[in-house]
Design an enzyme around this catalytic site. Structure first.
Site, PDB file in Angstrom:
ATOM      1  N   HIS A 129       0.555  -1.319  -0.583  1.00  0.00           N
ATOM      2  CA  HIS A 129      -0.079  -0.137   0.007  1.00  0.00           C
ATOM      3  C   HIS A 129       0.733   1.416   0.455  1.00  0.00           C
ATOM      4  O   HIS A 129       0.931   1.892  -0.795  1.00  0.00           O
ATOM      5  CB  HIS A 129      -0.576  -0.210   1.732  1.00  0.00           C
ATOM      6  N   GLU A 130       1.475   1.438   0.974  1.00  0.00           N
ATOM      7  CA  GLU A 130       2.405   2.582   1.139  1.00  0.00           C
ATOM      8  C   GLU A 130       3.555   2.876  -0.191  1.00  0.00           C
ATOM      9  O   GLU A 130       3.895   3.546  -0.855  1.00  0.00           O
ATOM     10  CB  GLU A 130       3.985   2.419   2.427  1.00  0.00           C
ATOM     11  N   HIS A 139      -5.434   6.581  -2.869  1.00  0.00           N
ATOM     12  CA  HIS A 139      -6.725   5.062  -2.545  1.00  0.00           C
ATOM     13  C   HIS A 139      -7.854   5.110  -3.665  1.00  0.00           C
ATOM     14  O   HIS A 139      -8.046   5.154  -4.648  1.00  0.00           O
ATOM     15  CB  HIS A 139      -7.194   6.539  -1.038  1.00  0.00           C
ATOM     16  N   CYS A 140      -7.954   3.652  -3.427  1.00  0.00           N
ATOM     17  CA  CYS A 140      -9.214   2.867  -4.255  1.00  0.00           C
ATOM     18  C   CYS A 140     -10.435   2.490  -3.495  1.00  0.00           C
ATOM     19  O   CYS A 140     -10.265   2.137  -2.785  1.00  0.00           O
ATOM     20  CB  CYS A 140      -7.963   1.999  -4.775  1.00  0.00           C
ATOM     21  N   CYS A 145      -8.691  -4.248  -3.348  1.00  0.00           N
ATOM     22  CA  CYS A 145      -7.401  -3.452  -3.768  1.00  0.00           C
ATOM     23  C   CYS A 145      -6.947  -3.255  -2.486  1.00  0.00           C
ATOM     24  O   CYS A 145      -7.367  -2.610  -2.317  1.00  0.00           O
ATOM     25  CB  CYS A 145      -7.542  -2.380  -4.726  1.00  0.00           C
ATOM     26  N   CYS A 164      -5.705  -3.824  -7.772  1.00  0.00           N
ATOM     27  CA  CYS A 164      -6.831  -4.106  -8.753  1.00  0.00           C
ATOM     28  C   CYS A 164      -6.827  -4.262 -10.262  1.00  0.00           C
ATOM     29  O   CYS A 164      -5.727  -3.048 -10.530  1.00  0.00           O
ATOM     30  CB  CYS A 164      -8.300  -3.099  -8.058  1.00  0.00           C
ATOM     31  N   CYS A 167      -5.640   0.171 -10.950  1.00  0.00           N
ATOM     32  CA  CYS A 167      -4.416   0.104 -10.020  1.00  0.00           C
ATOM     33  C   CYS A 167      -3.149  -0.482 -10.889  1.00  0.00           C
ATOM     34  O   CYS A 167      -2.806   0.748 -11.518  1.00  0.00           O
ATOM     35  CB  CYS A 167      -4.681   0.209  -8.677  1.00  0.00           C
TER      36      CYS A 167
END
Ligand SMILES: [Zn+2]
Ligand SMILES: [Zn+2]
Length: 180
Positions: A129-130, A139-140, A145, A164, A167
């Protein structure tokens, strides 16, 4: 331009977690994934709020990003916050990197028995994520995701460790050939 690399910078983290993350990232990203131990636990002291028993993450990020090369992922076994939030699992800066904080990813934090697999899975999700933010993703809204914002450990557990389709496409456009 220098080739993209991901530099893992564990501070006070168990070795197996770092090794497992490195392996996982190698299988996901087509770049060099190195482990560099150049952030000392002592250097974090200045960012530690004794009263809250938490690291002030935004200030730490600001200072780290002045000297550590991109893409860096600093990993700290501690709890952290930013003004306005009780806690955060991690923080990132686009085009530089991020920090992941382990304390609240551990089942023990929630009075559950230790579970290495669960801890590792959470750690991988928050690290990706980071890194996603560092590589240019926001952000999604897709519930599965990895770029979904997590405000609680339940939300961390509810998402997957994958980008996802949208992304993935965006990452591919920003960094062709990056994803395996
Ligand atoms: Zn985020
Ligand atoms: Zn997504």
């Amino acid at each position: 331009m220098e080739a993209l690399a991901i530099r893992l910078k564990p501070v006070n983290v168990e070795e197996w977690l770092v090794a497992e993350l490195q392996n996982h990232l190698k299988s996901s990203f087509n770049v060099k994934i190195t482990v560099e131990r150049d952030v000392s636990i002592g250097s974090l002291q200045a960012y530690y709020d004794e009263e809250r028993e938490q690291i002030r993450a935004d200030l730490l990020l600001e200072d780290l990003s002045k000297y550590a090369q991109p893409i860096s992922l600093v990993i700290v076994d501690a709890d952290a916050y930013v003004p306005g939030l009780n806690f955060i699992f991690g923080i990132a800066r686009p085009e530089w990197g991020g920090i992941v904080f382990l304390a609240r990813l551990k089942p023990e934090y929630y009075y559950m028995p230790p579970d290495r697999e669960l801890l590792l899975f959470r750690f991988i999700k928050e690290s990706i994520h980071e890194l996603g933010h560092a590589l240019g993703l926001n952000h999604c809204r897709n519930a599965a995701c990895v770029m979904r914002f997590s405000n609680s450990i339940h939300e961390v557990d509810a998402k997957t460790h994958r980008f996802c389709v949208q992304c993935s496409r965006r990452l591919q456009a920003l960094h062709p050939g990056l994803l395996r």
